[in-house]
Enzyme design. Sequence first.
Site, PDB file in Angstrom:
ATOM      1  N   ASN A  54    -112.116   4.721  56.232  1.00 13.68           N
ATOM      2  CA  ASN A  54    -111.933   3.204  56.438  1.00 13.68           C
ATOM      3  C   ASN A  54    -110.974   2.532  57.250  1.00 13.68           C
ATOM      4  O   ASN A  54    -110.266   2.575  57.125  1.00 13.68           O
ATOM      5  CB  ASN A  54    -112.467   2.205  55.580  1.00 13.68           C
ATOM      6  CG  ASN A  54    -111.603   1.929  54.508  1.00 13.68           C
ATOM      7  OD1 ASN A  54    -110.728   0.196  55.135  1.00 13.68           O
ATOM      8  ND2 ASN A  54    -110.555   2.546  53.563  1.00 13.68           N
TER       9      ASN A  54
ATOM     10  N   PHE B 231    -109.384  -6.193  56.096  1.00 15.42           N
ATOM     11  CA  PHE B 231    -109.565  -7.260  54.546  1.00 15.42           C
ATOM     12  C   PHE B 231    -110.208  -8.356  55.249  1.00 15.42           C
ATOM     13  O   PHE B 231    -110.071  -9.059  55.693  1.00 15.42           O
ATOM     14  CB  PHE B 231    -108.444  -7.863  54.732  1.00 15.42           C
ATOM     15  CG  PHE B 231    -106.812  -7.246  54.005  1.00 15.42           C
ATOM     16  CD1 PHE B 231    -107.672  -6.763  52.717  1.00 15.42           C
ATOM     17  CD2 PHE B 231    -105.421  -7.216  54.396  1.00 15.42           C
ATOM     18  CE1 PHE B 231    -106.231  -5.706  52.114  1.00 15.42           C
ATOM     19  CE2 PHE B 231    -104.534  -6.792  54.000  1.00 15.42           C
ATOM     20  CZ  PHE B 231    -105.017  -5.919  52.337  1.00 15.42           C
TER      21      PHE B 231
ATOM     22  N   SER C 293    -102.338  -1.528  52.839  1.00 17.59           N
ATOM     23  CA  SER C 293    -103.113  -1.145  53.327  1.00 17.59           C
ATOM     24  C   SER C 293    -102.701  -0.942  55.658  1.00 17.59           C
ATOM     25  O   SER C 293    -102.281  -1.498  55.614  1.00 17.59           O
ATOM     26  CB  SER C 293    -103.908  -2.314  53.907  1.00 17.59           C
ATOM     27  OG  SER C 293    -105.294  -2.614  51.706  1.00 17.59           O
TER      28      SER C 293
ATOM     29  N   ASN D 147    -105.003  -0.919  57.960  1.00 19.71           N
ATOM     30  CA  ASN D 147    -105.588  -1.693  58.816  1.00 19.71           C
ATOM     31  C   ASN D 147    -105.198  -3.240  58.863  1.00 19.71           C
ATOM     32  O   ASN D 147    -106.807  -3.419  59.876  1.00 19.71           O
ATOM     33  CB  ASN D 147    -107.132  -1.654  57.888  1.00 19.71           C
ATOM     34  CG  ASN D 147    -107.695  -0.272  57.739  1.00 19.71           C
ATOM     35  OD1 ASN D 147    -106.936   0.584  58.392  1.00 19.71           O
ATOM     36  ND2 ASN D 147    -107.978   0.260  56.912  1.00 19.71           N
ATOM     37  N   THR D 148    -104.208  -3.475  58.564  1.00 20.69           N
ATOM     38  CA  THR D 148    -103.522  -4.375  59.098  1.00 20.69           C
ATOM     39  C   THR D 148    -102.514  -4.423  59.692  1.00 20.69           C
ATOM     40  O   THR D 148    -101.426  -4.064  58.895  1.00 20.69           O
ATOM     41  CB  THR D 148    -103.744  -5.624  57.686  1.00 20.69           C
ATOM     42  OG1 THR D 148    -104.880  -6.300  57.395  1.00 20.69           O
ATOM     43  CG2 THR D 148    -102.908  -7.118  58.259  1.00 20.69           C
TER      44      THR D 148
ATOM     45  N   LYS E  23     -99.030  -1.694  45.478  1.00 20.68           N
ATOM     46  CA  LYS E  23     -99.947  -1.164  45.503  1.00 20.68           C
ATOM     47  C   LYS E  23     -99.288  -0.277  46.599  1.00 20.68           C
ATOM     48  O   LYS E  23     -98.580  -0.541  47.642  1.00 20.68           O
ATOM     49  CB  LYS E  23    -101.093  -0.876  46.307  1.00 20.68           C
ATOM     50  CG  LYS E  23    -101.940   0.115  45.960  1.00 20.68           C
ATOM     51  CD  LYS E  23    -103.624  -0.529  46.186  1.00 20.68           C
ATOM     52  CE  LYS E  23    -104.272   0.600  45.694  1.00 20.68           C
ATOM     53  NZ  LYS E  23    -105.835   0.016  46.374  1.00 20.68           N
TER      54      LYS E  23
ATOM     55  N   ASN F 282    -102.619   4.004  47.650  1.00 21.00           N
ATOM     56  CA  ASN F 282    -103.946   3.492  48.823  1.00 21.00           C
ATOM     57  C   ASN F 282    -104.314   5.057  49.808  1.00 21.00           C
ATOM     58  O   ASN F 282    -103.652   5.779  48.960  1.00 21.00           O
ATOM     59  CB  ASN F 282    -102.922   2.159  49.990  1.00 21.00           C
ATOM     60  CG  ASN F 282    -104.215   1.539  49.906  1.00 21.00           C
ATOM     61  OD1 ASN F 282    -104.963   0.878  50.770  1.00 21.00           O
ATOM     62  ND2 ASN F 282    -104.016  -0.462  49.933  1.00 21.00           N
TER      63      ASN F 282
HETATM   64  C1  LIG Z   1    -113.939   0.851  52.076  1.00 15.57           C
HETATM   65  C2  LIG Z   1    -112.545   0.600  51.318  1.00 15.57           C
HETATM   66  C3  LIG Z   1    -111.927  -0.394  51.504  1.00 15.57           C
HETATM   67  C4  LIG Z   1    -110.914  -0.509  50.738  1.00 15.57           C
HETATM   68  N1  LIG Z   1    -110.558  -1.856  50.189  1.00 15.57           N
HETATM   69  C5  LIG Z   1    -109.307  -1.910  50.075  1.00 15.57           C
HETATM   70  C6  LIG Z   1    -108.449  -3.046  50.135  1.00 15.57           C
HETATM   71  O1  LIG Z   1    -109.147  -4.358  50.812  1.00 15.57           O
HETATM   72  N2  LIG Z   1    -107.029  -2.927  48.765  1.00 15.57           N
HETATM   73  C7  LIG Z   1    -106.721  -2.230  48.873  1.00 15.57           C
HETATM   74  O2  LIG Z   1    -105.535  -2.238  47.974  1.00 15.57           O
HETATM   75  N3  LIG Z   1    -107.431  -0.656  48.714  1.00 15.57           N
HETATM   76  C8  LIG Z   1    -108.244  -1.056  49.551  1.00 15.57           C
HETATM   77  N4  LIG Z   1    -108.975   0.097  49.691  1.00 15.57           N
HETATM   78  C9  LIG Z   1    -108.395   1.888  49.154  1.00 15.57           C
HETATM   79  C10 LIG Z   1    -109.175   2.023  47.549  1.00 15.57           C
HETATM   80  O3  LIG Z   1    -108.442   0.807  46.675  1.00 15.57           O
HETATM   81  C11 LIG Z   1    -108.166   2.895  46.597  1.00 15.57           C
HETATM   82  O4  LIG Z   1    -107.085   2.761  46.816  1.00 15.57           O
HETATM   83  C12 LIG Z   1    -108.218   4.443  48.205  1.00 15.57           C
HETATM   84  O5  LIG Z   1    -109.845   3.987  48.799  1.00 15.57           O
HETATM   85  C13 LIG Z   1    -107.836   5.711  46.799  1.00 15.57           C
HETATM   86  O6  LIG Z   1    -108.842   5.635  46.438  1.00 15.57           O
HETATM   87  P1  LIG Z   1    -110.446   6.960  46.364  1.00 15.57           P
HETATM   88  O7  LIG Z   1    -109.956   8.042  46.173  1.00 15.57           O
HETATM   89  O8  LIG Z   1    -111.073   7.071  44.631  1.00 15.57           O
HETATM   90  O9  LIG Z   1    -111.439   6.283  47.239  1.00 15.57           O
HETATM   91  C14 LIG Z   1    -110.327   0.189  49.931  1.00 15.57           C
HETATM   92  C15 LIG Z   1    -110.821   1.595  50.021  1.00 15.57           C
HETATM   93  C16 LIG Z   1    -112.230   2.303  50.793  1.00 15.57           C
HETATM   94  C17 LIG Z   1    -112.393   2.881  50.588  1.00 15.57           C
END
Ligand SMILES: Cc1cc2nc3c(=O)[nH]c(=O)nc-3n(C[C@H](O)[C@H](O)[C@H](O)COP(=O)(O)O)c2cc1C
Length: 365
Positions: free
Chosen positions: A118, A122, A183, A185-186, A226, A255
């Site tokens: 992804n 934000f 993150s 993506n910023t 994080k 993350n």
């Molecule tokens: C679509 C998407 C959006 C996410 N948005 C955020 C976010 O806004 N802030 C954040 O700290 N992590 C964000 N994450 C990361 C998740 O919180 C998590 O740390 C990461 O996906 C690893 O966990 P998983 O393997 O269970 O998905 C996002 C993940 C995905 C897939």
Amino acid sequence: MGRLFRWFSRPIIAVQDSEKAHSRSLLMLRFASSNPMFRWVLRLLYKPKKSLKIHCFGLDYDHPFGLAAGMDKKAEALRGWESIGLAFSEIGGVTMHEQGGNPKPRMFRHGADRALVNRMGFNNPGSEKIVTTLEKAGKQNIPVWANLGKSKITPLEEARFDYSTSLKRMWPFVDVFVVNVSSPNTPGLRDLQHGDHLTGILDSCIEVNQQCADLYGKTRKPILIKVAPDLSDEELEAIVDAAIQSQIDGIVATNTTLSRPNKEHPVYIEQGGCSGLPLKDRSTDMIRHIYAYTEGQLPIVGVGGIMNADDAWEKITAGASLLQAYAGFVFEGPSLTKSIVHGLHKKLRDSEFESIDEAIGAYHR
Ligand SMILES: Cc1cc2nc3c(=O)[nH]c(=O)nc-3n(C[C@H](O)[C@H](O)[C@H](O)COP(=O)(O)O)c2cc1C
């Protein structure tokens, strides 16, 4: 119910655009949890029948498994998360300003690898609007965490103000804050994980936290940081040192990652952060490293690729006190919590440990 999801819902979701499928699922959960009778049905279907009580960050949790950030960016399905049995939910990332995020498409699924990529950036209504939503939702039955991000328009030098303003606005409605400087993506966000930027943000959040505690006549709220899975050991240790120095309460690891298992599938060529199964081992390694480095003194929240009870147990024994998932819900459906909690219960029964607390960090002993 897990089978029902695998046979029926998953193939339907698989042919839909990832972000649309996500929005529809969230809408369904929000609708289903808006009515007491439907909530009762959800609990009956999905809530674990066993509990694994744990006390962490000054709060009680029914079990260690919660919702990761990014799934409920607008805090629109708060009651739903409790109804499907999660022990806590993390809303956001929330930024000081409302923002639309990156252009679509920005979320991609690789079903066979159980991976997501992804670059949402934000997208969220901003902390002012989120406060209205939280106020309307009222007191929740499970702890509500908030993930704090930085608005794209805010220069890195002013990031501390962006984070602490959102923290101040949401303070009365949130139980735990997570400072997200990881993150991918910023633009420039991950630079905030280092040096003066990081201490500036952490100190500013700690200061505002104390001011709010004094203002409302309550104790200060836990603040966590994080981290990204793409840090070197030295970088990670520097962040942990800064966190301890600033009296941060815990670390969320991790993350999404910029790395890819291969470049053969079109999803892996997309820009953004990868999560799900390809992240699992790296995230567990980081948990192990943080636990060993801090000698278990700093609570760790383990997130990255948790799809079943084996993955959850591995992260607990690596050193995680609490766990979260995002991708797991996409690929395994809403029965994930039940299967993990029941599986952990069994693991505990078959082990030499009396409680989850005793199992935390067992790998190191
Ligand atoms: C679509 C998407 C959006 C996410 N948005 C955020 C976010 O806004 N802030 C954040 O700290 N992590 C964000 N994450 C990361 C998740 O919180 C998590 O740390 C990461 O996906 C690893 O966990 P998983 O393997 O269970 O998905 C996002 C993940 C995905 C897939």
